[in-house]
Design an enzyme around this catalytic site. Sequence first.
Site, short mmCIF file in Angstrom:
data_model
loop_
_atom_site.label_atom_id
_atom_site.label_comp_id
_atom_site.label_asym_id
_atom_site.label_seq_id
_atom_site.Cartn_x
_atom_site.Cartn_y
_atom_site.Cartn_z
N GLY A 45 0.82 -1.21 0.00
CA GLY A 45 0.00 0.00 0.00
C GLY A 45 0.85 1.25 0.00
O GLY A 45 0.67 2.16 -0.83
N GLU A 145 -2.88 -7.03 1.53
CA GLU A 145 -2.07 -7.23 2.74
C GLU A 145 -2.78 -6.67 3.98
O GLU A 145 -2.16 -6.53 5.04
CB GLU A 145 -0.70 -6.55 2.60
CG GLU A 145 0.31 -7.38 1.83
CD GLU A 145 1.69 -6.75 1.79
OE1 GLU A 145 2.65 -7.50 1.58
OE2 GLU A 145 1.82 -5.51 1.94
N ASN A 189 -0.50 -10.70 -11.08
CA ASN A 189 0.61 -11.24 -11.87
C ASN A 189 0.17 -12.61 -12.39
O ASN A 189 -0.98 -13.03 -12.18
CB ASN A 189 1.91 -11.28 -11.05
CG ASN A 189 1.84 -12.22 -9.85
OD1 ASN A 189 0.98 -13.12 -9.79
ND2 ASN A 189 2.71 -12.02 -8.88
N ARG A 210 8.68 -9.45 -19.09
CA ARG A 210 8.03 -9.54 -20.42
C ARG A 210 6.95 -8.48 -20.61
O ARG A 210 6.31 -8.43 -21.65
CB ARG A 210 7.45 -10.95 -20.60
CG ARG A 210 8.55 -12.00 -20.87
CD ARG A 210 8.00 -13.40 -20.96
NE ARG A 210 7.46 -13.82 -19.69
CZ ARG A 210 6.24 -14.30 -19.48
NH1 ARG A 210 5.39 -14.40 -20.49
NH2 ARG A 210 5.84 -14.66 -18.28
N GLY A 211 6.70 -7.65 -19.61
CA GLY A 211 5.73 -6.57 -19.77
C GLY A 211 4.39 -6.92 -19.15
O GLY A 211 4.35 -7.52 -18.06
N ASP A 234 3.96 -2.90 -7.56
CA ASP A 234 3.29 -1.76 -6.91
C ASP A 234 3.43 -0.50 -7.75
O ASP A 234 2.49 0.29 -7.89
CB ASP A 234 3.91 -1.51 -5.53
CG ASP A 234 3.77 -2.73 -4.62
OD1 ASP A 234 2.76 -3.44 -4.77
OD2 ASP A 234 4.68 -2.96 -3.81
O1 RIB Z 1 5.24 -5.56 -3.22
C1 RIB Z 1 6.45 -5.43 -2.51
C2 RIB Z 1 6.18 -5.32 -1.05
O2 RIB Z 1 5.64 -6.54 -0.58
C3 RIB Z 1 7.41 -5.10 -0.21
O3 RIB Z 1 7.74 -3.74 -0.05
C4 RIB Z 1 7.07 -5.80 1.10
O4 RIB Z 1 6.90 -4.94 2.17
C5 RIB Z 1 5.81 -6.61 0.81
O5 RIB Z 1 4.72 -6.02 1.37
#
Ligand code: RIB
Length: 281
Positions: A45, A145, A189, A210-211, A234
């Site tokens: 996040g 998460e 993914n 690979r994009g 992210d």
């Molecule tokens: O997506 C990467 C993240 O996943 C990391 O920064 C780690 O904290 C986990 O949450």
Amino acid sequence: MSRSKPHLIVVGSSNTDLVIQCDRLPNPGETILGGEFARFAGGKGANQAVAAARAGARVTFIGAHGNDDFGRTAKAGLCREGIDVRYFREHRKVSSGVALILIGGRDRQNQIAVARSANDTLSAADVRAARSVFRRADAVVAQLEIPFAAVQVAAELAAAAGIPFILNPAPAQKLPAKLLRLVDTLTPNEHEVRVVGKGARRTVVTLGARGVLVGNQRIPAPKVKPVDTVGAGDCFTAWLAVGIAEGLSLEDSARRAVRAASIAVTRSGAQPGMPYRREVV
Ligand code: RIB
């Protein structure tokens, strides 16, 4: 929908990433020697919040941290990025989220174990407390998460405000139809897409080096020498959301987001590695 400086709400986790770079990733039961230890601001996040802010969006982050140095440092980092942290609350009786990360191999792949800690205390009520912000925002982004109830309320508030809800379904879990039907764009993914289920309006599948796949069309990633792939997904989700909030097509948003993520993997650390708008656009 504003095209210049969109306002994004990111509902999600904040972690401190404790990272060891190794030549390769260890097998179960094996001990290997790595190089220097490093500590970075992370959490899916918070990473997405930073990536969106550097992409040029106004960002409100809704999350939870503990009463400790990790949490306070994470919050200070988001403040420095100009992110609104009024709803990034401290919970006194738990520790802040931590991720233990190993990076290894030629493609600098990673293995991650996350202690959810304070992230697990983020409640539906915490998200509802920010409902007035949803009425003024252009898009909402979340990941998995944090407790499912918080994600569901974020999706419902986005729907009530008539703004797109972008869900990065990581870590992978099967999602109920009542959430999927509120998702404007899902960004799994290749592994996550097999787990989450169908029902989102649109899906963009990330394929690493690979994009990405937008429908049947593959958008290739520029060839780069990866240093650290943590947070690349992210970065992609955040830039995709900013593009959508700016009124770009999904394909144009994805092209820009792929470029941004390919820059992020050439740098160390999830949040420090996020590119700035001038480097991408
Ligand atoms: O997506 C990467 C993240 O996943 C990391 O920064 C780690 O904290 C986990 O949450």
